[in-house]
Motif scaffolding. Structure first.
Motif, PDB file in Angstrom:
ATOM      1  N   VAL A 162       0.841  -1.342   0.155  1.00 20.49           N
ATOM      2  CA  VAL A 162       0.113   0.061  -0.008  1.00 20.49           C
ATOM      3  C   VAL A 162       0.747   1.185   0.157  1.00 20.49           C
ATOM      4  N   PHE A 163       1.818   1.282   0.799  1.00 19.09           N
ATOM      5  CA  PHE A 163       2.570   2.644   0.871  1.00 19.09           C
ATOM      6  C   PHE A 163       3.519   2.543  -0.267  1.00 19.09           C
ATOM      7  N   TYR A 164       4.132   1.670  -0.923  1.00 19.85           N
ATOM      8  CA  TYR A 164       4.931   1.705  -2.005  1.00 19.85           C
ATOM      9  C   TYR A 164       3.784   2.371  -3.319  1.00 19.85           C
ATOM     10  N   ALA A 165       2.490   2.055  -3.166  1.00 21.91           N
ATOM     11  CA  ALA A 165       1.724   2.553  -4.224  1.00 21.91           C
ATOM     12  C   ALA A 165       1.429   4.077  -3.998  1.00 21.91           C
ATOM     13  N   TRP A 166       1.304   4.381  -2.717  1.00 19.24           N
ATOM     14  CA  TRP A 166       1.011   5.782  -2.319  1.00 19.24           C
ATOM     15  C   TRP A 166       2.465   6.468  -2.726  1.00 19.24           C
ATOM     16  N   GLY A 167       3.431   6.042  -2.527  1.00 22.63           N
ATOM     17  CA  GLY A 167       4.946   6.560  -2.862  1.00 22.63           C
ATOM     18  C   GLY A 167       4.840   7.142  -4.477  1.00 22.63           C
ATOM     19  N   GLU A 171       4.470  10.487  -6.561  1.00 23.50           N
ATOM     20  CA  GLU A 171       5.663  10.623  -7.452  1.00 23.50           C
ATOM     21  C   GLU A 171       7.120  11.183  -6.917  1.00 23.50           C
ATOM     22  N   LEU A 172       7.214  10.115  -5.822  1.00 24.42           N
ATOM     23  CA  LEU A 172       8.544   9.963  -5.118  1.00 24.42           C
ATOM     24  C   LEU A 172       9.303   9.019  -5.957  1.00 24.42           C
ATOM     25  N   PRO A 173      10.551   9.174  -5.749  1.00 28.82           N
ATOM     26  CA  PRO A 173      11.347   8.244  -6.763  1.00 28.82           C
ATOM     27  C   PRO A 173      11.710   6.730  -6.248  1.00 28.82           C
ATOM     28  N   MET A 174      10.695   6.267  -6.372  1.00 27.15           N
ATOM     29  CA  MET A 174      10.438   4.689  -5.810  1.00 27.15           C
ATOM     30  C   MET A 174      11.414   3.935  -6.539  1.00 27.15           C
ATOM     31  N   ALA A 175      11.666   4.200  -7.507  1.00 31.23           N
ATOM     32  CA  ALA A 175      12.679   3.089  -8.227  1.00 31.23           C
ATOM     33  C   ALA A 175      14.095   3.266  -7.564  1.00 31.23           C
ATOM     34  N   ALA A 182      12.278  -4.381  -5.825  1.00 26.42           N
ATOM     35  CA  ALA A 182      12.087  -5.828  -5.970  1.00 26.42           C
ATOM     36  C   ALA A 182      11.054  -6.410  -5.201  1.00 26.42           C
ATOM     37  N   PHE A 183      10.830  -5.958  -4.049  1.00 25.95           N
ATOM     38  CA  PHE A 183       9.658  -6.406  -3.237  1.00 25.95           C
ATOM     39  C   PHE A 183       8.438  -6.198  -4.011  1.00 25.95           C
ATOM     40  N   LYS A 184       8.103  -5.120  -4.506  1.00 21.56           N
ATOM     41  CA  LYS A 184       6.754  -4.940  -5.216  1.00 21.56           C
ATOM     42  C   LYS A 184       6.767  -5.787  -6.378  1.00 21.56           C
ATOM     43  N   ASP A 185       7.823  -5.954  -7.042  1.00 19.65           N
ATOM     44  CA  ASP A 185       7.980  -6.777  -8.149  1.00 19.65           C
ATOM     45  C   ASP A 185       7.409  -8.412  -7.882  1.00 19.65           C
ATOM     46  N   ARG A 186       7.736  -8.813  -6.692  1.00 17.64           N
ATOM     47  CA  ARG A 186       7.673 -10.090  -6.387  1.00 17.64           C
ATOM     48  C   ARG A 186       6.115 -10.269  -5.807  1.00 17.64           C
ATOM     49  N   MET A 187       5.591  -9.022  -5.207  1.00 19.50           N
ATOM     50  CA  MET A 187       4.458  -9.217  -4.985  1.00 19.50           C
ATOM     51  C   MET A 187       3.485  -9.101  -6.143  1.00 19.50           C
ATOM     52  N   LEU A 188       3.776  -8.593  -7.115  1.00 14.89           N
ATOM     53  CA  LEU A 188       2.971  -8.463  -8.133  1.00 14.89           C
ATOM     54  C   LEU A 188       2.759  -9.875  -9.282  1.00 14.89           C
ATOM     55  N   GLN A 189       3.896 -10.736  -8.597  1.00 17.22           N
ATOM     56  CA  GLN A 189       3.847 -12.090  -9.376  1.00 17.22           C
ATOM     57  C   GLN A 189       2.939 -13.154  -8.621  1.00 17.22           C
ATOM     58  N   ARG A 190       2.286 -12.632  -7.469  1.00 19.15           N
ATOM     59  CA  ARG A 190       1.035 -13.248  -6.867  1.00 19.15           C
ATOM     60  C   ARG A 190      -0.179 -13.009  -7.534  1.00 19.15           C
ATOM     61  N   PRO A 191      -0.698 -14.224  -7.907  1.00 16.08           N
ATOM     62  CA  PRO A 191      -1.969 -13.832  -8.564  1.00 16.08           C
ATOM     63  C   PRO A 191      -3.053 -13.040  -7.799  1.00 16.08           C
ATOM     64  N   THR A 196      -6.194  -8.120  -7.243  1.00 14.19           N
ATOM     65  CA  THR A 196      -6.698  -6.991  -6.432  1.00 14.19           C
ATOM     66  C   THR A 196      -6.114  -5.554  -7.096  1.00 14.19           C
ATOM     67  N   VAL A 197      -4.931  -5.453  -7.201  1.00 11.92           N
ATOM     68  CA  VAL A 197      -4.140  -4.333  -7.720  1.00 11.92           C
ATOM     69  C   VAL A 197      -5.192  -3.801  -9.040  1.00 11.92           C
ATOM     70  N   GLU A 198      -5.278  -4.941  -9.913  1.00  9.18           N
ATOM     71  CA  GLU A 198      -5.996  -4.354 -11.180  1.00  9.18           C
ATOM     72  C   GLU A 198      -7.407  -4.198 -10.874  1.00  9.18           C
ATOM     73  N   SER A 199      -8.231  -4.830  -9.833  1.00 10.36           N
ATOM     74  CA  SER A 199      -9.465  -4.354  -9.755  1.00 10.36           C
ATOM     75  C   SER A 199      -9.691  -3.161  -9.181  1.00 10.36           C
ATOM     76  N   GLU A 200      -8.631  -2.735  -8.230  1.00 11.39           N
ATOM     77  CA  GLU A 200      -8.589  -1.291  -7.707  1.00 11.39           C
ATOM     78  C   GLU A 200      -7.903  -0.377  -8.454  1.00 11.39           C
ATOM     79  N   LYS A 201      -7.462  -0.838  -9.623  1.00 11.38           N
ATOM     80  CA  LYS A 201      -6.777   0.322 -10.323  1.00 11.38           C
ATOM     81  C   LYS A 201      -5.791   0.959  -9.872  1.00 11.38           C
ATOM     82  N   VAL A 202      -4.947   0.336  -9.162  1.00 12.66           N
ATOM     83  CA  VAL A 202      -3.792   1.048  -8.599  1.00 12.66           C
ATOM     84  C   VAL A 202      -2.468   0.682  -9.201  1.00 12.66           C
ATOM     85  N   ARG A 203      -1.943   2.106  -9.391  1.00  8.59           N
ATOM     86  CA  ARG A 203      -0.649   2.297 -10.028  1.00  8.59           C
ATOM     87  C   ARG A 203       0.598   1.928  -9.631  1.00  8.59           C
ATOM     88  N   LEU A 204       1.144   1.020 -10.044  1.00  8.36           N
ATOM     89  CA  LEU A 204       2.652   0.630  -9.181  1.00  8.36           C
ATOM     90  C   LEU A 204       3.909   0.718 -10.248  1.00  8.36           C
TER      91      LEU A 204
END
Length: 204
Positions: A162-167, A171-175, A182-191, A196-204
């Motif tokens: 959640v906090f990564y998405a808020w960052g 427009e914080l320099p999250m990269a 890398a954690f965010k990328d691992r999370m997105l590999q989980r179906p 959930t991210v897609e249904s909530e239309k969250v940008r990551l």
């Protein structure tokens, strides 16, 4: 059947992901924060504080606040540590997230909560954003050399996402936060996370 009151992109996404991970049937009930549904009489009966998430159990009892909802779901679905020392670390992290990281971001998005004079809002927002960014850097450090925040996947991981998405939203320099990204990328590999991210239309 569980009922989850949530708002897309809000901190309730952590509970939303956790229930999706469980595979259990539930009723998702979106709350329209933008149009003030949380301030209406009907929702105030569910949560007098006008916040999300709220979890309604099968017997009608409601649980409010991530600090209560996430441990409950974690214990119910196996995403919470059983070892006493590991549980202490989990409680410490969920306390940090709820009492420090989230309020720092609230200073950015809800400055009116902290001052009655609109002239003070820019200063509150700037200070909040700086503090929030500092907390994200701390989370990045916690993830160094780790796959998850604890020794195995837990409810703390969706909360951190959640906090990564808020960052990203701010427009914080999250990269630049290599471990967190890398954690965010691992999370997105989980179906369940991806759904959930897609249904909530969250940008990551």
């Amino acid at each position: 059947m569980l009922t989850l009151y949530y708002a897309p992109g809000a901190c309730s996404m952590a509970a939303h992901i956790t229930i999706e991970e469980s595979g259990e049937k539930y009723e998702p009930r979106p709350v329209d924060l933008a149009n003030g549904e949380q301030r209406g009489e009907a929702y105030r009966k569910i949560n007098p504080h006008g916040r999300v998430p709220v979890l309604r159990l099968e017997d009608g009892e409601t649980i409010r606040e991530n600090t209560a909802i996430l441990p409950y779901l974690g214990k119910r679905f196996g995403f919470w540590p059983s070892d006493a020392r590991a549980e202490t670390r989990a409680l410490s992290l969920i306390g940090f997230f709820a009492a420090s990281v989230h309020p720092a971001h609230a200073h950015v998005g809800r400055p009116e909560r902290y001052a009655s004079d609109p002239a003070a809002y820019p200063t509150i927002k700037d200070a909040g954003l700086k503090t929030f960014h500092g907390h994200l850097k701390e989370i990045d450090g916690l993830l160094a050399g780790r796959e998850w925040l604890l020794d195995q996947y837990s409810v703390l991981d969706p909360y951190a996402l959640v906090f990564y998405a808020w960052g990203v939203r701010r427009e914080l320099p999250m990269a630049e936060l290599r471990h967190y990204t890398a954690f965010k990328d691992r999370m997105l590999q989980r179906p369940a996370v991806k759904r959930t991210v897609e249904s909530e239309k969250v940008r990551l």
